[in-house]
Motif scaffolding. Structure first.
Motif, PDB file in Angstrom:
ATOM      1  N   LEU A 272      28.026 108.037 141.812  1.00 43.75           N
ATOM      2  CA  LEU A 272      27.469 107.735 140.233  1.00 43.75           C
ATOM      3  C   LEU A 272      28.473 106.872 139.178  1.00 43.75           C
ATOM      4  CD1 LEU A 272      25.006 107.783 138.036  1.00 43.75           C
ATOM      5  CD2 LEU A 272      26.175 110.451 137.336  1.00 43.75           C
ATOM      6  N   ARG A 273      29.631 107.210 139.206  1.00 43.44           N
ATOM      7  CA  ARG A 273      30.548 106.897 139.010  1.00 43.44           C
ATOM      8  C   ARG A 273      31.146 105.115 139.797  1.00 43.44           C
ATOM      9  NH1 ARG A 273      30.160 109.000 134.573  1.00 43.44           N
ATOM     10  NH2 ARG A 273      31.260 107.357 134.223  1.00 43.44           N
ATOM     11  N   ILE A 274      30.880 105.112 140.681  1.00 45.19           N
ATOM     12  CA  ILE A 274      31.293 104.146 141.234  1.00 45.19           C
ATOM     13  C   ILE A 274      29.846 102.468 140.403  1.00 45.19           C
ATOM     14  CG2 ILE A 274      31.015 102.950 143.442  1.00 45.19           C
ATOM     15  CD1 ILE A 274      32.307 104.944 144.742  1.00 45.19           C
ATOM     16  N   GLY A 275      28.895 103.875 140.543  1.00 49.16           N
ATOM     17  CA  GLY A 275      27.604 103.127 140.292  1.00 49.16           C
ATOM     18  C   GLY A 275      27.986 102.420 138.429  1.00 49.16           C
ATOM     19  N   LYS A 276      27.865 102.902 137.935  1.00 47.47           N
ATOM     20  CA  LYS A 276      28.351 102.814 136.652  1.00 47.47           C
ATOM     21  C   LYS A 276      29.611 102.020 136.775  1.00 47.47           C
ATOM     22  CE  LYS A 276      26.828 106.968 134.037  1.00 47.47           C
ATOM     23  NZ  LYS A 276      25.765 106.376 133.608  1.00 47.47           N
ATOM     24  N   CYS A 277      31.094 102.016 137.304  1.00 45.60           N
ATOM     25  CA  CYS A 277      31.648 100.683 137.215  1.00 45.60           C
ATOM     26  C   CYS A 277      31.602  99.334 137.751  1.00 45.60           C
ATOM     27  CB  CYS A 277      33.069 101.106 137.772  1.00 45.60           C
ATOM     28  SG  CYS A 277      33.597 102.810 137.278  1.00 45.60           S
ATOM     29  N   HIS A 278      30.660  99.231 138.731  1.00 48.86           N
ATOM     30  CA  HIS A 278      30.386  97.947 138.848  1.00 48.86           C
ATOM     31  C   HIS A 278      29.583  97.197 137.670  1.00 48.86           C
ATOM     32  CE1 HIS A 278      31.178  97.775 142.965  1.00 48.86           C
ATOM     33  NE2 HIS A 278      31.244  98.168 143.358  1.00 48.86           N
ATOM     34  N   GLU A 279      28.146  98.254 137.316  1.00 43.15           N
ATOM     35  CA  GLU A 279      27.327  97.903 136.216  1.00 43.15           C
ATOM     36  C   GLU A 279      28.100  97.145 135.119  1.00 43.15           C
ATOM     37  OE1 GLU A 279      23.448  98.998 133.537  1.00 43.15           O
ATOM     38  OE2 GLU A 279      24.980 100.561 135.425  1.00 43.15           O
ATOM     39  N   LYS A 280      29.021  98.617 134.942  1.00 41.80           N
ATOM     40  CA  LYS A 280      29.902  97.731 133.903  1.00 41.80           C
ATOM     41  C   LYS A 280      31.054  96.130 134.167  1.00 41.80           C
ATOM     42  CE  LYS A 280      29.852 101.208 130.418  1.00 41.80           C
ATOM     43  NZ  LYS A 280      30.966 101.998 130.487  1.00 41.80           N
ATOM     44  N   LEU A 281      31.053  95.937 135.534  1.00 39.16           N
ATOM     45  CA  LEU A 281      31.636  94.616 136.108  1.00 39.16           C
ATOM     46  C   LEU A 281      31.313  93.552 136.419  1.00 39.16           C
ATOM     47  CD1 LEU A 281      34.048  96.524 138.388  1.00 39.16           C
ATOM     48  CD2 LEU A 281      34.762  95.231 136.510  1.00 39.16           C
ATOM     49  N   TYR A 291      23.822 103.437 142.449  1.00 40.77           N
ATOM     50  CA  TYR A 291      22.672 104.368 141.913  1.00 40.77           C
ATOM     51  C   TYR A 291      21.655 105.191 143.055  1.00 40.77           C
ATOM     52  CZ  TYR A 291      24.731 103.158 137.951  1.00 40.77           C
ATOM     53  OH  TYR A 291      25.424 102.609 136.613  1.00 40.77           O
ATOM     54  N   TYR A 292      21.057 103.985 143.875  1.00 40.55           N
ATOM     55  CA  TYR A 292      19.842 104.385 144.756  1.00 40.55           C
ATOM     56  C   TYR A 292      20.624 105.208 145.515  1.00 40.55           C
ATOM     57  CZ  TYR A 292      15.946 102.102 143.052  1.00 40.55           C
ATOM     58  OH  TYR A 292      15.826 101.198 142.406  1.00 40.55           O
ATOM     59  N   ASN A 293      22.357 105.235 146.434  1.00 38.79           N
ATOM     60  CA  ASN A 293      22.724 106.364 146.905  1.00 38.79           C
ATOM     61  C   ASN A 293      23.190 107.161 146.600  1.00 38.79           C
ATOM     62  OD1 ASN A 293      23.675 105.253 150.166  1.00 38.79           O
ATOM     63  ND2 ASN A 293      24.090 103.486 148.584  1.00 38.79           N
ATOM     64  N   THR A 294      22.946 107.551 144.999  1.00 37.71           N
ATOM     65  CA  THR A 294      23.675 108.459 144.207  1.00 37.71           C
ATOM     66  C   THR A 294      22.438 109.773 144.635  1.00 37.71           C
ATOM     67  OG1 THR A 294      24.812 107.920 142.661  1.00 37.71           O
ATOM     68  CG2 THR A 294      23.443 109.347 142.405  1.00 37.71           C
ATOM     69  N   VAL A 295      20.727 108.995 144.869  1.00 40.89           N
ATOM     70  CA  VAL A 295      19.760 110.575 144.291  1.00 40.89           C
ATOM     71  C   VAL A 295      19.583 110.536 146.303  1.00 40.89           C
ATOM     72  CG1 VAL A 295      18.805 109.649 142.257  1.00 40.89           C
ATOM     73  CG2 VAL A 295      18.198 108.028 144.605  1.00 40.89           C
ATOM     74  N   TRP A 305      18.891 109.752 138.645  1.00 34.34           N
ATOM     75  CA  TRP A 305      17.937 109.399 138.469  1.00 34.34           C
ATOM     76  C   TRP A 305      17.955 108.745 137.269  1.00 34.34           C
ATOM     77  CZ3 TRP A 305      15.112 108.539 141.802  1.00 34.34           C
ATOM     78  CH2 TRP A 305      15.116 109.243 142.970  1.00 34.34           C
ATOM     79  N   LEU A 306      18.094 109.286 135.632  1.00 36.28           N
ATOM     80  CA  LEU A 306      19.224 108.844 134.497  1.00 36.28           C
ATOM     81  C   LEU A 306      20.097 107.691 134.805  1.00 36.28           C
ATOM     82  CD1 LEU A 306      18.071 109.304 131.565  1.00 36.28           C
ATOM     83  CD2 LEU A 306      20.385 110.503 131.859  1.00 36.28           C
ATOM     84  N   ALA A 307      20.158 108.105 135.209  1.00 37.64           N
ATOM     85  CA  ALA A 307      21.708 105.938 135.412  1.00 37.64           C
ATOM     86  C   ALA A 307      20.384 105.129 135.708  1.00 37.64           C
ATOM     87  CB  ALA A 307      22.729 106.084 136.401  1.00 37.64           C
ATOM     88  N   ILE A 308      19.504 105.284 136.748  1.00 37.83           N
ATOM     89  CA  ILE A 308      18.849 104.557 137.042  1.00 37.83           C
ATOM     90  C   ILE A 308      17.873 103.986 136.737  1.00 37.83           C
ATOM     91  CG2 ILE A 308      17.437 103.685 138.632  1.00 37.83           C
ATOM     92  CD1 ILE A 308      17.869 105.333 141.196  1.00 37.83           C
ATOM     93  N   THR A 309      17.629 104.968 135.575  1.00 38.89           N
ATOM     94  CA  THR A 309      16.476 104.401 134.812  1.00 38.89           C
ATOM     95  C   THR A 309      16.792 103.938 133.325  1.00 38.89           C
ATOM     96  OG1 THR A 309      15.524 106.695 134.485  1.00 38.89           O
ATOM     97  CG2 THR A 309      15.180 105.178 131.961  1.00 38.89           C
ATOM     98  N   LYS A 323       9.309 105.165 135.506  1.00 34.36           N
ATOM     99  CA  LYS A 323       9.124 106.090 136.874  1.00 34.36           C
ATOM    100  C   LYS A 323      10.280 106.606 137.008  1.00 34.36           C
ATOM    101  CE  LYS A 323       9.632 104.055 141.516  1.00 34.36           C
ATOM    102  NZ  LYS A 323       9.558 102.938 142.712  1.00 34.36           N
ATOM    103  N   TYR A 324      10.983 106.198 136.828  1.00 38.77           N
ATOM    104  CA  TYR A 324      13.228 106.951 136.889  1.00 38.77           C
ATOM    105  C   TYR A 324      13.095 107.914 136.023  1.00 38.77           C
ATOM    106  CZ  TYR A 324      13.412 103.515 140.659  1.00 38.77           C
ATOM    107  OH  TYR A 324      13.270 103.491 142.212  1.00 38.77           O
ATOM    108  N   VAL A 325      12.841 107.565 134.814  1.00 35.87           N
ATOM    109  CA  VAL A 325      12.608 108.596 133.759  1.00 35.87           C
ATOM    110  C   VAL A 325      12.816 110.468 134.045  1.00 35.87           C
ATOM    111  CG1 VAL A 325      11.056 107.820 131.807  1.00 35.87           C
ATOM    112  CG2 VAL A 325      13.447 109.461 131.029  1.00 35.87           C
ATOM    113  N   ASN A 326      10.786 109.487 134.972  1.00 38.09           N
ATOM    114  CA  ASN A 326       9.927 110.135 135.055  1.00 38.09           C
ATOM    115  C   ASN A 326      10.659 111.439 135.762  1.00 38.09           C
ATOM    116  OD1 ASN A 326       7.864 109.986 133.209  1.00 38.09           O
ATOM    117  ND2 ASN A 326       6.490 109.009 134.071  1.00 38.09           N
ATOM    118  N   LYS A 327      11.213 111.165 136.887  1.00 42.10           N
ATOM    119  CA  LYS A 327      11.868 111.802 138.066  1.00 42.10           C
ATOM    120  C   LYS A 327      12.785 112.747 137.366  1.00 42.10           C
ATOM    121  CE  LYS A 327      11.119 108.305 142.074  1.00 42.10           C
ATOM    122  NZ  LYS A 327      10.123 109.395 143.009  1.00 42.10           N
TER     123      LYS A 327
END
Length: 466
Positions: A272-281, A291-295, A305-309, A323-327
C-alpha cells in the motif's frame, strides 16, 4: 522416585505424564512439582497444572510454594474466597512471604480495587529480596488507574534492574507518549542508549519520539542506527520509509518499503505504501499494480480498497471508484469516512437518492464535518427536497453556529421555500460572519443573487467591514 540431580525439567514433565498414564506412583521433590506446574500453567494447560498441584500437595502437604501455586490457579478461576482462605492460613505461618501479598494484590486487581492492589504490592516491596516483578506489577496497576507518572517510575525501575527487559521499556515509552512528554522520552531513551548503544528497540522508539516532535531528520538517523544494530529489523525500515515519504523522498521511501518485502514475506501494508509513493511520482501503472497487490495480499484490508477508490476518484473515473468503495464498506460498514466518499461518488454520478442515503449513514456514524452538511444539503437541493435540506443545514448549524457558509445556504433554501423574511434574517447573519463567503450563495443560488435586497444588504455590510 526422585529425580537425579542432573535431570532436566523436561524429563520431569515426561515422567509426571508417564505416571498419569499408568498406575505407578512416582515421588518428586517439591521443587520438581513447581517446575512441572509452571510448565503447564505457562503452556495454558490449566487442568494438568491443577492435577500436578493436587498430587504435589498429597506428597508435600506443607509445601508453601505449592499452596501459593494453588492460590494462583484459584485467582485465575476467580475463586477469590477459597484463595483468600489459603492465604490467611499461609500468612499465620510466614507473614514475611511477599508472594502472599502479591496474590492478594492479584485478587484486589481482578475485583477492580487497583489502589488496594497497589497497597498490597507496596507491602510486598518492603519485604522482597527481588523487587523486579513487583515493580512491574505496580506499573500495571498504576496504568489501570491512569496514573501514568507513577506507572512510568515503576517501569523505569524494572529497566534499571534489567536493561534487556524490552516489555518494560515499551511501557516506559508508552507512558511518556501518553503524558505527551516527548522531550522527557527523548532524554530517557538517549540516556538508555548511552548504556546500550546497540539496542535496536531503543533506537526505533527514539525515532518514533522524534517523529512526534516533528524532528524528521533526527528520526531518520535513529532508524538508521536501529538498522545498523539489526539489519533485519522490519519496523525500522518501515518507519524510515514513512518519514522519507513525508519528506517527499518517494524513491528512497520505496526502497525502504521494498527492503521489508525482501527480508520477509510481502505485507499488504508495504504494498500500500509503495503504491502511494508511485502515485505521488506520477507512476500510475505501478501505483495500480501495488494497490491491487495490496488487496490480493489481504482482501480484508479495507484501506487497500479505499486506496484504489481514491485513485479512481482523483481521475474522475467514478464508476470504478464506486465499485471499490463498496468493497471497503462491505469490510467496515461502520467507518463514516467510507460512507462520505461513497456519497461524494454518487453525487458525481448524479445518483442523488443513493448520495442522500450515504450522507445519512456518514452522519449517523459520527461524521460531522462542515463539508458533509454542505454537500448533503446540496444533494437534497438538487432533488428539490428543500424542506429536508433546511433540516440538514439546521443540524449542521448546531455544530457550526458561526458558519457563514451554512447561513448563506439556509438563506437560499428559505428563498426556495418562499420564506423571504427568514431568508433575509439568515442572509444578513451570514454577511455579519463573513461577507467574502457570498460567492457560495451566488454559486448555489444564482437566480437570487440579483435580488435588490440581496445587493443592498451586501453593499451595506461590505462598506461596514472596510
Amino acid at each position: 522416585m526422585a529425580l537425579e540431580p542432573n535431570e532436566k525439567p523436561e524429563s520431569t514433565v515426561h515422567k509426571f505424564e508417564s505416571m498419569l498414564k499408568t498406575d505407578d506412583v512416582y515421588f518428586f521433590d517439591a521443587e520438581d512439582f513447581e517446575d512441572i506446574i509452571h510448565h503447564y500453567l505457562n503452556a495454558g494447560k490449566v487442568s494438568l497444572g491443577k492435577k500436578a498441584i493436587q498430587i504435589g500437595l498429597q506428597q508435600h502437604p506443607n509445601a508453601m510454594e505449592l499452596k501459593l501455586l494453588r492460590v494462583e490457579v484459584l485467582v485465575f478461576e476467580d475463586q477469590f474466597e477459597a484463595a483468600e482462605k489459603i492465604l490467611d492460613e499461609l500468612q499465620t505461618i510466614d507473614s514475611r512471604n511477599e508472594e502472599i501479598y502479591i496474590q492478594r494484590a492479584n485478587i484486589l486487581s481482578k475485583q477492580d480495587d487497583h489502589q488496594g492492589a497497589v497497597n498490597m504490592l507496596l507491602e510486598a516491596l518492603h519485604i522482597a529480596d527481588n523487587s523486579f516483578d513487583i515493580y512491574s506489577l505496580l506499573g500495571m496497576e498504576y496504568l489501570f488507574m491512569d496514573d501514568f507518572e507513577s506507572a512510568k517510575k515503576n517501569f523505569i525501575k524494572c529497566v534499571e534492574v534489567d536493561d534487556s527487559d524490552y516489555s518494560s521499556l515499551y511501557n516506559v515509552v508508552y507512558c511518556f507518549e501518553f503524558l505527551e512528554d516527548f522531550d522527557g522520552g527523548i532524554k530517557y531513551l538517549n540516556d538508555y542508549l548511552e548504556r546500550n548503544p546497540y539496542s535496536e528497540v531503543a533506537w526505533h522508539q527514539l525515532g518514533k519520539m522524534y517523529i512526534s516532535k516533528g524532528m524528521d531528520k533526527e528520526a531518520l538517523t535513529a532508524f538508521d542506527f536501529a538498522i545498523i544494530s539489526d539489519d533485519s529489523f522490519l519496523g525500522a525500515y518501515f518507519e524510515k520509509g514513512k518519514v522519507q515519504e513525508k519528506l517527499g523522498n518517494y524513491n528512497e521511501a520505496i526502497e525502504s518499503y521494498e527492503t521489508t518485502i525482501n527480508i520477509d514475506d510481502p505485507t499488504s501494508h508495504a504494498y500500500l505504501r509503495i503504491g502511494k509513493c508511485h502515485e505521488k511520482l506520477g507512476n500510475d501503472v505501478l501505483a495500480k499494480y501495488y494497490y491491487y497487490n495490496t488487496v490480493h495480499e489481504d482482501p480484508l484490508l479495507d484501506k487497500g480498497w479505499l486506496a484504489i477508490t481514491e485513485f479512481y476518484f482523483r481521475k474522475e473515473e467514478y464508476s470504478q471508484a464506486l465499485k471499490y468503495v463498496n468493497k471497503a464498506i462491505n469490510i467496515d460498514g461502520e467507518n463514516p469516512m467510507y460512507w462520505q466518499r461513497s456519497a461524494q461518488i454518487y453525487t458525481a454520478l448524479e445518483n442523488y437518492d443513493e448520495a442522500d442515503f450515504a450522507f445519512k449513514q456518514a452522519v449517523d456514524l459520527g461524521n460531522y464535518e462542515l463539508k458533509t452538511w454542505l454537500d448533503w444539503a446540496l444533494v437534497l437541493q438538487k432533488m428539490t427536497d428543500f424542506n429536508s435540506a433546511v433540516q440538514v443545514v439546521l443540524q449542521g448549524l448546531e455544530f457550526y453556529p458561526e458558519s457563514a457558509e451554512l447561513n448563506f445556504k439556509l438563506a437560499g433554501l428559505h428563498l426556495k421555500l418562499t420564506n423571504e423574511e427568514k431568508a433575509k434574517e439568515k442572509f444578513i447573519a451570514a454577511l455579519q460572519l463573513d461577507t467574502k463567503k457570498i460567492t457560495l450563495f451566488e454559486e448555489d443560488f444564482p437566480e437570487y443573487a440579483r435580488l435588490a435586497w440581496v445587493k443592498d444588504a451586501f453593499k451595506v455590510h461590505k462598506k461596514a467591514s472596510t
